[in-house]
Design an enzyme around this catalytic site. Structure first.
Site, PDB file in Angstrom:
ATOM      1  NE  ARG A  53      -1.226   2.498   2.822  1.00  0.00           N
ATOM      2  CZ  ARG A  53      -0.674   3.601   3.284  1.00  0.00           C
ATOM      3  NH1 ARG A  53      -0.561   4.670   2.514  1.00  0.00           N
ATOM      4  NH2 ARG A  53      -0.213   3.646   4.530  1.00  0.00           N
ATOM      5  CG  ASP A  54       3.199   4.235   3.101  1.00  0.00           C
ATOM      6  OD1 ASP A  54       3.402   5.118   2.259  1.00  0.00           O
ATOM      7  OD2 ASP A  54       3.196   4.462   4.319  1.00  0.00           O
TER       8      ASP A  54
ATOM      9  CG  HIS B 202       3.184   4.484   9.303  1.00  0.00           C
ATOM     10  ND1 HIS B 202       2.689   3.481   8.500  1.00  0.00           N
ATOM     11  CD2 HIS B 202       3.621   5.445   8.458  1.00  0.00           C
ATOM     12  CE1 HIS B 202       2.823   3.840   7.226  1.00  0.00           C
ATOM     13  NE2 HIS B 202       3.396   5.036   7.174  1.00  0.00           N
TER      14      HIS B 202
ATOM     15  CG  HIS C  94       7.508   7.467   5.930  1.00  0.00           C
ATOM     16  ND1 HIS C  94       7.419   7.262   4.574  1.00  0.00           N
ATOM     17  CD2 HIS C  94       6.309   7.120   6.432  1.00  0.00           C
ATOM     18  CE1 HIS C  94       6.210   6.827   4.268  1.00  0.00           C
ATOM     19  NE2 HIS C  94       5.514   6.733   5.373  1.00  0.00           N
TER      20      HIS C  94
ATOM     21  CB  CYS D 277       9.315  12.265  -2.612  1.00  0.00           C
ATOM     22  SG  CYS D 277       8.835  13.580  -3.710  1.00  0.00           S
TER      23      CYS D 277
ATOM     24  CG  ASN E  78       6.515   3.043   5.057  1.00  0.00           C
ATOM     25  OD1 ASN E  78       5.906   3.008   4.007  1.00  0.00           O
ATOM     26  ND2 ASN E  78       6.023   3.592   6.147  1.00  0.00           N
TER      27      ASN E  78
HETATM   28 ZN    ZN Z   1       3.444   6.167   5.407  1.00  0.00          ZN
END
Ligand code: ZN
Length: 318
Positions: free
Chosen positions: A22-23, A216, A218, A249, A258
């Protein structure tokens, strides 16, 4: 549920929630084919990972990478013992995710008003109402489905700058009151530092107890592992991570997404903290990812260096 007891004592355990499909995949420019996603998710499951965020239910025109979320959920549901999780931004997404058969929903609720408006065109407080509505929808559909909230931009925001810590905690409490079973904290933009992580998770756990959820993190500024360790030392037992640090990005070369699952599992296992994940199989699972996205850079220090000599035997003895 992702609650794992015992964070201290003889055999401490943590729970790794893999969010790469997902991420990670939502921020790659190329779209991974559905069959490749399922092959990769299968390889991740084979490592012992028991919770995978497999997609998000958002309009395909906004995120074409996630247009096949329902198919991916259906395929992932066939994997034994796996909690299939999906991100939903609102009731509409939640309805689609529930119909597809997810075991758990996760809602992002941003602590930064600016980020919240830009991301979902709702204020943080309007998002609390959305959480309440999603919980009601879940109750009507199947009360066994979990609902968790991740407070995004909890440690800072690229649009707003610093985010008030009192606002973060107040919002987390409101989300729990609205019915979320777990509320975690997300460093969406890679602003967090370990001292801040300790402070905020200590307050979160004081307010929410067992309903304090995942960290969570990054790895944008290289502090992903340090932040996870700081959260662990505050009693957090659930950690989101992404295989190969997928994501980041596209306009910032070298910026990783992540925290890398391989490095996180290595850190915990080396400390004698059980993750339930087989590191060798986890390294192999990168092949399934590379096959589905051949041009995507794969990050991770442990995969690059390999496991230390005798590491597997030492872990088995511990
Ligand atoms: Zn995230």
């Amino acid at each position: 549920m992702s609650q794992v007891s015992v964070a201290s004592g003889e055999n401490p355990e943590v729970h790794i929630s893999e969010v790469g499909p997902r991420d990670g995949l939502q921020s790659t420019q190329r779209i991974m084919a559905t069959a490749d996603k399922l092959r990769w998710i299968g390889a991740l499951h084979a490592t012992g990972l028991r919770e995978i965020e497999v997609g998000s239910f958002v309009p395909p025109r906004l995120l074409p990478q996630m247009a096949d979320a329902a198919e991916v959920v259906a395929g992932a549901r066939l994997l034994p013992g796996l909690t299939v999780m999906a991100l939903v931004p609102n009731q509409k997404g939640a309805g689609a995710a529930l119909a597809a058969g997810v075991h758990k929903l996760t809602l992002p609720v941003s602590a930064s008003e600016a980020h919240s408006m830009a991301n979902v065109r709702r204020t943080p407080l309007q998002m609390v109402d959305e959480v309440r509505a999603v919980v009601a929808l879940r109750d009507a559909h199947d009360p066994a489905v979990g609902v968790e909230v991740g407070i995004s931009t909890a440690f800072g925001c690229t649009l707003q700058g610093p985010v008030d810590e009192d606002d973060v905690i107040r919002l987390a409490v409101r989300c729990a009151e609205a019915g979320a079973q777990e509320v975690g904290l997300s460093d969406t933009t890679g602003y967090a530092n370990p001292a801040q992580v300790r402070r905020l998770f200590r307050r979160l756990r004081a307010e929410l107890g067992e309903r304090a959820g995942a960290a969570h993190m990054h790895n944008t500024r290289g502090l992903g592992l340090a932040n996870c360790l700081a959260a662990f030392e505050e009693g957090v037992t659930t950690f989101d991570a992404s295989q190969a640090g997928l994501g980041g990005c596209p306009y910032a070369p070298g910026a990783s997404g992540n925290v890398v699952t391989e490095d996180l599992v290595f850190m915990f296992e080396a400390m004698g903290v059980r993750t339930g994940v087989d590191l060798s199989l986890l390294m192999q699972a990168r092949e399934a990812l590379a096959r589905g996205l051949p041009e995507e850079p794969l990050y991770g220090m442990t995969p690059e260096a390999g496991l230390p000599k005798g590491f597997a035997a030492e872990v088995a003895r511990a």
